[in-house]
Scaffold this motif. Structure first.
Motif, PDB file in Angstrom:
ATOM      1  N   TYR A 165       0.811  -1.214   0.000  1.00 15.52           N
ATOM      2  CA  TYR A 165       0.000   0.000   0.000  1.00 15.52           C
ATOM      3  C   TYR A 165       0.851   1.273   0.000  1.00 15.52           C
ATOM      4  N   LEU A 166       2.078   1.220   0.539  1.00 16.03           N
ATOM      5  CA  LEU A 166       2.925   2.406   0.495  1.00 16.03           C
ATOM      6  C   LEU A 166       3.386   2.687  -0.937  1.00 16.03           C
ATOM      7  N   ASP A 167       3.733   1.640  -1.686  1.00 13.27           N
ATOM      8  CA  ASP A 167       4.078   1.819  -3.097  1.00 13.27           C
ATOM      9  C   ASP A 167       2.879   2.364  -3.876  1.00 13.27           C
ATOM     10  N   LEU A 177      -2.279   4.316   8.491  1.00 11.78           N
ATOM     11  CA  LEU A 177      -2.283   5.742   8.191  1.00 11.78           C
ATOM     12  C   LEU A 177      -0.979   6.398   8.631  1.00 11.78           C
ATOM     13  N   THR A 178      -0.500   6.034   9.808  1.00 13.85           N
ATOM     14  CA  THR A 178       0.747   6.601  10.311  1.00 13.85           C
ATOM     15  C   THR A 178       1.899   6.295   9.367  1.00 13.85           C
ATOM     16  N   ARG A 179       1.936   5.093   8.854  1.00 15.63           N
ATOM     17  CA  ARG A 179       3.014   4.721   7.932  1.00 15.63           C
ATOM     18  C   ARG A 179       2.964   5.562   6.658  1.00 15.63           C
ATOM     19  N   LEU A 180       1.758   5.797   6.140  1.00 14.69           N
ATOM     20  CA  LEU A 180       1.637   6.652   4.959  1.00 14.69           C
ATOM     21  C   LEU A 180       2.125   8.066   5.266  1.00 14.69           C
ATOM     22  N   GLU A 210       4.112   9.196   7.574  1.00 13.51           N
ATOM     23  CA  GLU A 210       5.534   9.311   7.898  1.00 13.51           C
ATOM     24  C   GLU A 210       6.437   9.047   6.707  1.00 13.51           C
ATOM     25  N   ASN A 211       5.903   8.432   5.660  1.00 10.58           N
ATOM     26  CA  ASN A 211       6.753   8.048   4.527  1.00 10.58           C
ATOM     27  C   ASN A 211       6.334   8.692   3.216  1.00 10.58           C
ATOM     28  N   SER A 212       5.548   9.761   3.297  1.00 18.11           N
ATOM     29  CA  SER A 212       5.139  10.451   2.078  1.00 18.11           C
ATOM     30  C   SER A 212       4.897  11.918   2.396  1.00 18.11           C
ATOM     31  N   GLY A 213       4.690  12.691   1.364  1.00 24.75           N
ATOM     32  CA  GLY A 213       4.384  14.096   1.554  1.00 24.75           C
ATOM     33  C   GLY A 213       2.914  14.402   1.437  1.00 24.75           C
ATOM     34  N   LEU A 214       2.093  13.367   1.439  1.00 22.01           N
ATOM     35  CA  LEU A 214       0.662  13.533   1.201  1.00 22.01           C
ATOM     36  C   LEU A 214      -0.138  12.837   2.289  1.00 22.01           C
ATOM     37  N   VAL A 215      -0.856  13.615   3.079  1.00 15.38           N
ATOM     38  CA  VAL A 215      -1.751  13.048   4.094  1.00 15.38           C
ATOM     39  C   VAL A 215      -3.071  12.685   3.411  1.00 15.38           C
ATOM     40  N   PRO A 216      -3.585  11.468   3.614  1.00 16.36           N
ATOM     41  CA  PRO A 216      -4.868  11.121   2.991  1.00 16.36           C
ATOM     42  C   PRO A 216      -5.944  12.150   3.327  1.00 16.36           C
ATOM     43  N   ALA A 217      -6.722  12.515   2.324  1.00 19.65           N
ATOM     44  CA  ALA A 217      -7.815  13.452   2.541  1.00 19.65           C
ATOM     45  C   ALA A 217      -9.009  12.778   3.195  1.00 19.65           C
ATOM     46  N   VAL A 218      -9.171  11.480   2.936  1.00 18.49           N
ATOM     47  CA  VAL A 218     -10.345  10.727   3.380  1.00 18.49           C
ATOM     48  C   VAL A 218      -9.902   9.329   3.780  1.00 18.49           C
ATOM     49  N   GLN A 231     -16.320   3.213  15.853  1.00 16.87           N
ATOM     50  CA  GLN A 231     -14.915   3.475  15.542  1.00 16.87           C
ATOM     51  C   GLN A 231     -14.405   4.793  16.147  1.00 16.87           C
ATOM     52  N   ALA A 232     -14.670   5.002  17.422  1.00 14.11           N
ATOM     53  CA  ALA A 232     -14.324   6.272  18.066  1.00 14.11           C
ATOM     54  C   ALA A 232     -12.819   6.539  18.027  1.00 14.11           C
ATOM     55  N   GLU A 233     -12.010   5.531  18.287  1.00 16.91           N
ATOM     56  CA  GLU A 233     -10.555   5.728  18.301  1.00 16.91           C
ATOM     57  C   GLU A 233     -10.050   6.148  16.920  1.00 16.91           C
ATOM     58  N   LEU A 234     -10.540   5.490  15.894  1.00 20.17           N
ATOM     59  CA  LEU A 234     -10.109   5.807  14.539  1.00 20.17           C
ATOM     60  C   LEU A 234     -10.600   7.192  14.118  1.00 20.17           C
ATOM     61  N   ARG A 235     -11.829   7.545  14.467  1.00 16.49           N
ATOM     62  CA  ARG A 235     -12.335   8.876  14.140  1.00 16.49           C
ATOM     63  C   ARG A 235     -11.521   9.958  14.847  1.00 16.49           C
ATOM     64  N   ALA A 236     -11.081   9.685  16.072  1.00 14.12           N
ATOM     65  CA  ALA A 236     -10.242  10.653  16.784  1.00 14.12           C
ATOM     66  C   ALA A 236      -8.893  10.820  16.092  1.00 14.12           C
ATOM     67  N   PHE A 237      -8.348   9.720  15.589  1.00 14.20           N
ATOM     68  CA  PHE A 237      -7.085   9.804  14.836  1.00 14.20           C
ATOM     69  C   PHE A 237      -7.285  10.660  13.592  1.00 14.20           C
TER      70      PHE A 237
END
Length: 271
Positions: free
Chosen positions: A115-117, A144-147, A149-157, A168-174
């Protein structure tokens, strides 16, 4: 016609908060019905095998391209840098479009570890202007953290299974901490939450259907949401959720329905 509010993504792109999901919808006439009803966001995926029908419905609608927000997704078997670029081109051809508004990695597929590639390929597509926003689906915080930390693009969604039975409260908080919009797939739990006593009680008091109550709950949480139906009356009803509001007490009552109910695969195991 109902006006759906927009959510502004972390790159400034505006996305209608409520859209139409087409999982298991093979009839392009159903998509046409949704567009006629006023939906201006369509969510498809390569694996749904209905991108051609979505494209035909869009073309037949006569709507300006910029008026309809289109999402599609990269399937697990197509992950990897070059494979992602090829898969994206194939999706565009099937849709009959020159760009898509949002492109998602459908699953992290951790056993494949590609998924990182794939994300790096999506960064390229975004830089080239072929997608307006980039995101993921079914990713957990560590993915998500791996993406990030290893790219210049934070997922929009991040599009995840989310409904009153699986909140999914923990994930929504992240997501909130990192500027990632939360999008709910299976927002009605395939109907499994519609007989919940708290939800049916609110429906009775407000004169709304249980589905409308659940969709209103999502909207007030700030979730993006993509209900699906093949029934014209329900397609229209699911859009008719912007003229009433749940009270704080009603929101809390729905929140108490969380029971870890997962209707789809576990992202840690699905590859």
């Amino acid at each position: 016609m109902t006006t759906v509010p927009d959510i502004t993504l972390n790159n400034g792109v505006r996305m209608p908060q409520l859209g139409f999901g087409v999982y298991q919808v093979q009839d392009e006439e159903t998509v046409a019905t949704a567009l006629e009803a006023g939906y201006r966001r369509i969510d498809t995926a390569a694996v749904y095998d209905n991108e051609p029908g979505v494209g035909k419905a869009l073309a037949a609608s006569g709507l300006p391209r910029e008026d309809v927000f289109v999402t599609t997704k990269l399937w697990n078997a197509d992950q990897g840098y070059e494979a992602t670029l090829r898969a994206f081109d194939a999706s565009l051809e099937r849709l009959g479009l020159e760009t898509v508004d949002l492109y998602l990695i459908h699953w992290p597929a951790p056993a494949r570890d590609l998924y990182l590639d794939s994300w790096r390929a999506i960064e390229r597509l975004a830089a080239d202007g072929r997608i307006r926003a980039a995101g993921v689906s079914n990713f957990r915080p560590e993915h998500l953290t791996r993406l990030i930390e290893n790219s210049g693009l934070v997922p929009a969604v991040n599009q995840i299974e989310l409904h009153p039975g699986l909140q999914q409260a923990e994930l929504r908080a992240f997501h909130a901490a990192h500027g990632i919009a939360t999008e709910a797939w299976s927002p009605l739990a395939q109907g499994a939450v519609l007989d919940d006593p708290a939800i049916t009680a609110i429906a009775g008091r407000t004169g709304r259907s249980p589905a409308q109550v659940v969709l209103r709950w999502h909207l007030q949480l700030g979730n993006l949401v993509i209900p699906k139906s093949a029934t014209p009356a329900r397609i229209r009803q699911n859009l008719d959720v912007f003229d009433f509001t749940l009270t704080e007490e009603e929101m809390a009552a729905v929140a108490a329905s969380d029971r870890g109910l997962r209707t789809g695969p576990d992202p840690y195991e699905f590859n």
